[in-house]
Design a protein around this motif. Structure first.
Motif: not given
Length: 892
Positions: A839-847, A861-866, A868-875, A878-883
Motif C-alpha cells: 500500500e505504501a508508495g513513492g508519495d509516502d516516501l516523499k512525505s 521491494e524490501e517492503v513487498r518481501r516483508a 510476502l513473509d507476513g512481517l507487515v500486514k497493512n499500510k 509498512e510505514i513503520k517498517y520503512i522507518e
C-alpha cells in the motif's frame, strides 16, 4: 445387374415357378450389399452351375442383347429351346428375337412384370413388393426421370398397396458417394465443358482414372443435379477401356440412338457404351461428329412466340390501351417510342389507374421501364428459367433492337407439352404369347403429358427437416435470429442458409453456437440489412464478400456470399468468385462439412446434403470431398486428423491414401510456416490433443514439421496430467492460460536450447510466446531443483525465484515436477503470491522526508518481501517498517 434386373428376376420367377434364377457374373456394388443382407429371399444359381444341355426354356429380363448374356448365348437359336424376353430398352439391331414375353419402353422392366402379375392375380408378399418397387425407384429416379411412364406409376402404386416399405429401400437409393466416386465427381466438376450443338447445350466430360470406379452413374447423376443440366456425355478412361455414360432430359437428344453409333445402347434418356483400346481424344472427336448429326434442333423462342406484337406508344391514352388489350385478349402491352422498346404496361395497372383517374390520361406516366426481353434464338428452357427467376408472365422478343414477338407462360406450356408427347405403353402391340389377362384403364396426372413426368430440379439431396433439432438444441434467442435472417433474405430476393460446423454438430448433438450464414446473392447487402434490423454492429470484408454482425450482447453472426474457389498453384491461398450454393458446398473440405440448412420462411429447417455428409456422420467417417483437395490446401490434412480424433471418427481409406500421396510428393513442404504454426496451435487447443499428435506421428507429419520432435508414451502421460494442472489452476485462480503453449513445451522437451530457439524462429512465434517457450524449456529443471528443498522457504524467496518466469512456463514446470511440494509452491505463487500488492508508495516516501532517488525501488521491494513473509500486514505497519529499516536516509 442392377436392382431393376434383380427385381425383374424375382417377378419372372413368380410367372415361371419351375424356372431357376441365375445371376450374371457382373453385379452392381449396391446389389451386392443388398444380397449380403437379404440374399436368402432370392435363391439363385451361378452360370457355371447350369447344364445348358438340359435347358428347355430361357427367360431373359432387362436385356435382349446376346452379348450381355454370356454362355446363355449358346441357347439362342438352339432347337427345342424357347426364349421369353421381358425388357424396357428400346429396340436395337442386336436384339435377340424371342418366342414370347413382353418388351416395352418404360422406366423399369419390373413395371412390365408387375402389371402382368397384377392382371393374373398372382399374390405378392410385402417383402417381394419392397424389392420390386426398389427396382422401379432405382431406374426411374424415384419416379422423377423423364423416362418414367404411367405404367411405372401404376406399378409403384400397386406395390405400395401390397405392403412395399419405402423406408427400407431409402437406404439403398439415397447412397452417399464412395471416396473414389467423390473424387470422380470433382473431376466431372473441374473438367466439364459446355458446347452448343444445333442449338442444344451439351456438357462433355473427358476424364482418366488409374483404375475402374464402380457405380459410375451415381456421381454422374449427382453432377447433373448439382448443375441442373439437360444433356451430359461422360467419357472415362480406365486403363485400356473407355466408358461412356450419357444422360438426357430432353426429347431432342436421344442418347440411345447416339451411343448405338459407338456400339452402345440403352434408353432414349440414359445410355452407355464400352470402347476398348482406342485413344480417348479420337473417341471424343467421333462423338462430337455424331452429336452434330443426331441432335435435332431445339425449339427456340422464335418457334413459340406470338407475332406481330400489339403495342402502345407513350402518348396512347389509358382507355385506348385498355380497349386494345381487351380486344385481343392480352394482359400486357409493350410501349414503343420511335420503333424502340421503352417499357411495358399491364392491364391490371391500367384498371387501377383508371379507377382513380380519367381514361384520357396517357400511358406515358404509368408504364414500367422494366421489361424482360429475350433474343429469338434462346431455347424455350432458358426462356422459362428467365421468367421464373424474374417472376414475370411474359418475355418480349428482340431481334437486335426490333420487337419481333412476345412469349407468355401458356405459350411455353403448350411447347413443352407438344415436345414431350409420345405413344403410351398401351398403344404399343405386345409380343406374341404375351401373357393374357384383363387390362385396367390408364390414368394420368392433370396438366401433365399422359406418359411422361418432368424431372425434379434439385441442387442437392434435400428433404429431411431438422427444424425439431434446431428447436431442441439451439437457444431460442438464436432461433429467432435465424428466423429473422430468413425473412430478410426472402424480402430481398435472396436465399439464406446455415452452413458448416454448426450443421455438422447439430446432427452430432454437440453444442456449437458459431453460426455461419451463406447467401445466394449479395452477402454484404444482406448483412447490412440484417444488422440494421438486429441493431448490431457490422464489419465488412468486401474483398471476400463476407461480413460479421456483432449484436449488442456480443453474439457474432458471420455472413458470406455463396462463392467458389480456385487455387492458382498448390498450397496457395484461394481466389474466390460468387457462385450458387451448390458450388459453395462443393468447395468445402470434408463431406461432413458440406451440409446446409435452409432458413427461408417457406422451407425453414430443410437439410441440404448433396455429398452424403449425413451418411458419413452415421458411419463416423472422415472423407475428403475431392481428390485434389489436399494438393490445393495441405492444411486440410491437419483438419482431417483433428476431426477424426475429436469426434472419434475414422479417416476413410481413400482419404488416407491421398494424405500419404501428398506427403510422398513433398507438396506438404510448400505450406508457409505461418500456416503450419496456426494449425499446430489449433491442434494443441483440442480437448485431447495427444490423440491428434499420435496420428500426426503415424503419418510422419511430426518429422516433417521438425525432425527432432518425437511423441512417446511419457509425453502422452504428461499431456493427460496437464488436464489436472489446468483444472486446478483455473479453478483456484479464476484465470485462463495458454494451454496450447504448455502442451507445446511438452512436445519440445527433447530439443536442446539451440534447437528450441531454431524452432521458435522458424515458425515465427510472437515475442511473448517465444520467450515463454524458451523460458519454460530452459528453466524448468532449475526451478524444480530450487523448489524441492525440504527446508521451509520464505514466500519472498519463492516470489523472487518465479516472478520473471512466464505463467505458461510455470504450469509446464508443475506438470514436470514429481514432488508435491514443488507443485504446491508453484501453485502458491500463481494463486496468491504474485497478486500481493503493497500500500505504501513513492508519495509516502516523499512525505516521510526521503529524497527521490533510485533507492525508492529498493525500499519498496524490501517492503513487498516483508509483506510476502507476513512481517507487515497493512499500510501503517509498512510505514513503520520503512522507518525502522532505513533510518539513515537523509530527510529534506
Amino acid at each position: 445387374m442392377d436392382f431393376d434386373a434383380l427385381a425383374s428376376l424375382v417377378a419372372a420367377k413368380k410367372l415361371y415357378p419351375e424356372a431357376r434364377i441365375c445371376f450374371p457374373s457382373s453385379v452392381s456394388s449396391e446389389v451386392k450389399q443388398f444380397i449380403a443382407v437379404y440374399g436368402d429371399i432370392v435363391p439363385h444359381l451361378l452360370p457355371e452351375e447350369i447344364e445348358l444341355s438340359k435347358v428347355s426354356e430361357l427367360i431373359l429380363v432387362d436385356t435382349r442383347w446376346i452379348t450381355r448374356i454370356g454362355s446363355f448365348g449358346n441357347l439362342v437359336g438352339r432347337k427345342g429351346v424357347k426364349i421369353y424376353i421381358y425388357d424396357h430398352h428400346p429396340p436395337h439391331p442386336n436384339d435377340i428375337h424371342g418366342d414370347g414375353g413382353l418388351c416395352r419402353e418404360t422406366g423399369a422392366t419390373v413395371s412390365i412384370l408387375t402389371r402382368i402379375l397384377r392382371e393374373r392375380k398372382i399374390s405378392i408378399t410385402p417383402i417381394e413388393a419392397t424389392l420390386l418397387i426398389l427396382g422401379i425407384y432405382e431406374d426411374t429416379g424415384s419416379l422423377g426421370f423423364t423416362s418414367t411412364t404411367t405404367l411405372d406409376l401404376e406399378a409403384a402404386g400397386f406395390l405400395l398397396s401390397q405392403g412395399a416399405n419405402l423406408e427400407l429401400i431409402s437406404s439403398f437409393l439415397n447412397r452417399s458417394l464412395t471416396e473414389k466416386q467423390t473424387a470422380l465427381l470433382n473431376d466431372f466438376i473441374e473438367r466439364a465443358e459446355k458446347r452448343i450443338i444445333n442449338g442444344v447445350e451439351v456438357v462433355i466430360i473427358v476424364a482418366e482414372v488409374d483404375e475402374f470406379v464402380g457405380g459410375l452413374s451415381l456421381p454422374l447423376h449427382k453432377f447433373i443435379d448439382l448443375k441442373n443440366l439437360e444433356v451430359v456425355f461422360a467419357l472415362i478412361k480406365a486403363r485400356e477401356r473407355i466408358y461412356i455414360i450419357a444422360r438426357s432430359r430432353i426429347s431432342s437428344v436421344n442418347v440411345n440412338e447416339i451411343l448405338s453409333s459407338l456400339g452402345g445402347g440403352g434408353h432414349n434418356f440414359a445410355a452407355s457404351a464400352l470402347i476398348k483400346e482406342q485413344d480417348i481424344k479420337e473417341v471424343e472427336e467421333r462423338l462430337h461428329h455424331i452429336l452434330k448429326e443426331k441432335i435435332r434442333p431445339r425449339q427456340t423462342v422464335r418457334d413459340v412466340m406470338s407475332s406481330p406484337v400489339r403495342f402502345a406508344s407513350p402518348s396512347t391514352s389509358l382507355k385506348e390501351a385498355k380497349d386494345l388489350m381487351r380486344k385481343h385478349g392480352i394482359l400486357t402491352l409493350p410501349v414503343l417510342e420511335k420503333g424502340r422498346l421503352v417499357g411495358i404496361i399491364s392491364r391490371e395497372k391500367v384498371d387501377h389507374v383508371m379507377a382513380h383517374n380519367s381514361g384520357r390520361a396517357s400511358v406515358k406516366g404509368y408504364f414500367s421501364p422494366k421489361a424482360f426481353t429475350s433474343p429469338p434464338h434462346l431455347s424455350i428452357k432458358k426462356a422459362q428459367e428467365i421468367m421464373m427467376e424474374e417472376e414475370t408472365r411474359t418475355l418480349l422478343v428482340l431481334d437486335n433492337e426490333d420487337l419481333v414477338g412476345i412469349v407468355s407462360g401458356p405459350d411455353l406450356l403448350r411447347a413443352f407439352h407438344e415436345g414431350t408427347q409420345s405413344s403410351s405403353y398401351l398403344e404399343s402391340h405386345p409380343h406374341k404369347n404375351d401373357p393374357p389377362g384383363p387390362r385396367e384403364p390408364e390414368f394420368s396426372f392433370a396438366g401433365l403429358p399422359k406418359d411422361k413426368v418432368r424431372p425434379r430440379s434439385i441442387s442437392g439431396k434435400k428433404g429431411q427437416l431438422v427444424k425439431d433439432l434446431l428447436e431442441k438444441r439451439v437457444p431460442r434467442k438464436i432461433q429467432r435470429i435465424l428466423e429473422q435472417a430468413g425473412k430478410v433474405g426472402q424480402r430481398m430476393g435472396f436465399r439464406a442458409f446455415i452452413v458448416g460446423g454448426f450443421v455438422r454438430d447439430l446432427l452430432l448433438g454437440i453444442e456449437n453456437l458459431d453460426v455461419d450464414l451463406v447467401v445466394e446473392g449479395d452477402g454484404i447487402k444482406f448483412a447490412t440489412e440484417l444488422a440494421r434490423q438486429l441493431e448490431g454492429e457490422l464489419k465488412r470484408h468486401r474483398g471476400f464478400g463476407t461480413a460479421t454482425i456483432v449484436l449488442p450482447d456480443g453474439f457474432k453472426l458471420d455472413v458470406a456470399t455463396s462463392r467458389s474457389e480456385s487455387y492458382p498453384f498448390p498450397a496457395a491461398l484461394p481466389r474466390v468468385k460468387p457462385a450458387p450454393l451448390s458450388e459453395d458446398l462443393a468447395r468445402r473440405d470434408f463431406t461432413v462439412n458440406t451440409m446446409a440448412v435452409d432458413i427461408s420462411p417457406s422451407s425453414f429447417g430443410l437439410l441440404i446434403d448433396f455429398f452424403g455428409g449425413q451418411e458419413d456422420i452415421r458411419r463416423r467417417r472422415v472423407r475428403i470431398l475431392h481428390s485434389r483437395s489436399f494438393i490445393e490446401d495441405p492444411t486440410r490434412i491437419f483438419r482431417a486428423i483433428r476431426f477424426e480424433q475429436r469426434y472419434d471418427f475414422q479417416i476413410g481409406k481413400e482419404t488416407e491414401k491421398l494424405i500419404q500421396d501428398v506427403l510422398k510428393e513433398k507438396i506438404f513442404h510448400r505450406l508457409s510456416r505461418d500456416r503450419i504454426r496456426e494449425e499446430l496451435i489449433q491442434i494443441l487447443k483440442e480437448d485431447e490433443p495427444e490423440k491428434v499428435i499420435k496420428r500426426l506421428q503415424d503419418f510422419g507429419i511430426l518429422k516433417t514439421i521438425y525432425s527432432k520432435i518425437e511423441f512417446n508414451h511419457e509425453k502422452e502421460k504428461e499431456f493427460n496430467y496437464l488436464v489436472d494442472v489446468f483444472a486446478h489452476f483455473e479453478v483456484v485462480s479464476k484465470e485462463e492460460s495458454k494451454r496450447w503453449l504448455i502442451r507445446l513445451l511438452v512436445l519440445l522437451e527433447d530439443l536442446d536450447e539451440e534447437e528450441v530457439r531454431d524452432f521458435c524462429g522458424r515458425y515465427r512465434f510472437t515475442r511473448e510466446d517465444r520467450n515463454a517457450i524458451i523460458s519454460g524449456r530452459l528453466s524448468s529443471e532449475r526451478l524444480i531443483k530450487s523448489l524441492r528443498s525440504r527446508k521451509a522457504l520464505k514466500s519472498s524467496f519463492i516470489y523472487s525465484l518465479l516472478e520473471s518466469v512466464p505463467q505458461e512456463a510455470l504450469l509446464f514446470t508443475m506438470a514436470k515436477a514429481t514432488e508435491k511440494l514443488v507443485k504446491k509452491r508453484i501453485l502458491l505463487y500463481l494463486t496468491r503470491l504474485k497478486n500481493v500488492e503493497i500500500e505504501a508508495g513513492g508519495d509516502d516516501l516523499k512525505s516521510m522526508g526521503y529524497k527521490p532517488s533510485p533507492r525508492f525501488t529498493q525500499i519498496l521491494e524490501e517492503v513487498r518481501r516483508a509483506r510476502l513473509d507476513g512481517l507487515v500486514k497493512n499500510k501503517k505497519e509498512e510505514i513503520k517498517y520503512i522507518e525502522e529499516k532505513f533510518p539513515l536516509e537523509v530527510r529534506k
